[in-house]
Design an enzyme around this catalytic site. Sequence first.
Site, PDB file in Angstrom:
ATOM      1  CE1 TYR A 120      -3.971   7.517  -0.027  1.00  0.00           C
ATOM      2  CE2 TYR A 120      -3.722   7.903   2.326  1.00  0.00           C
ATOM      3  CZ  TYR A 120      -3.893   7.028   1.265  1.00  0.00           C
ATOM      4  OH  TYR A 120      -3.986   5.679   1.493  1.00  0.00           O
ATOM      5  CG  HIS A 140      -5.430  -3.080  -0.552  1.00  0.00           C
ATOM      6  ND1 HIS A 140      -4.747  -2.553  -1.625  1.00  0.00           N
ATOM      7  CD2 HIS A 140      -5.008  -2.382   0.548  1.00  0.00           C
ATOM      8  CE1 HIS A 140      -3.958  -1.570  -1.209  1.00  0.00           C
ATOM      9  NE2 HIS A 140      -4.098  -1.451   0.101  1.00  0.00           N
ATOM     10  CG  ASP A 145      -1.965   1.057   1.254  1.00  0.00           C
ATOM     11  OD1 ASP A 145      -2.956   0.978   0.517  1.00  0.00           O
ATOM     12  OD2 ASP A 145      -1.753   2.011   2.015  1.00  0.00           O
TER      13      ASP A 145
END
Length: 298
Positions: free
Chosen positions: A208, A270, A100
């Site tokens: 982010y 994921h 990730d």
Amino acid sequence: MSWEFEKLTLPNGLHVRAARAGRGPLIVFLHGFPECWYSWRHQLNALSSSFTCVAPEMRGYGETDAPRGVANYAVEKLVDDVAGLIQAHGQKKAIVVGHDWGGGVAWATALARPDVVERLIVLNCPHLAMFQKHLRSNVRQLARSWYMFFFQIPWLPEALMRAGDYAALRRGLRTSTFQKNIFTDADLVHFREAFRNPYSITAAVNYYRASMRSFLRRPPADNWINRKIEAPTLLIWGEKDFALGKELTYGMEPLFDGPFQIKYIPDSGHWVQQEKPDLVNQYIMEFLSDRAPQRASG
């Protein structure tokens, strides 16, 4: 459980807490969002018989320092942390493993600091250049990445995630797996603990915010993102990923100067190293078989 915790001061001054287990060649495990070192518990146990396994709490998480401001979470800062962690363990190079967001940092480290990456293993995170390309051209992936745009809003994402003692994060982890019942209540306590510092959730969202600012700009031709990866690389991909399409892994071969291979896991989502830990550990050990010290028999 075979690990212990260490606290380190990196050359850049960042104070880091990491789980450490085993002896042998150094492997650095980089976790994603909203996780922590504990994401690698299965790998720490399985690989520590042959390797020194170090899983830090990434910048902003847990007991690692959480500097204020979006600029402190630019990927170049995160790469510097990885290089400093390797140096703090007395090594010039390490095997770097990431999942990730940790996978994004692992890719960036192999590109920007190839001198510190002996081998690269990434789990369910696309090469940064591929992700940048798909965010501009792949409508399906753009829709899947809606949360990246939501995280650009000031303070609101943090407020929603803090609500109910981080109920949304716990619920999101549980509902986004393909293999059900992977996360126990005890597991979720570890992930909740990663945000015990009041600023940690803002720090995590700042990853982010900082990355989006760079993604919106086309990098110059000589930027590190346009280099080819020299280190032998393994990509492990759970095909049922809720956030990232398998198509992000297609046509990657031109991005490498060194050997490159992909292992797909059809029945994983994921959180692949936690959903299918035995298979992930097998693939990692096969990839590193010539680096594992030979144990004397008899």
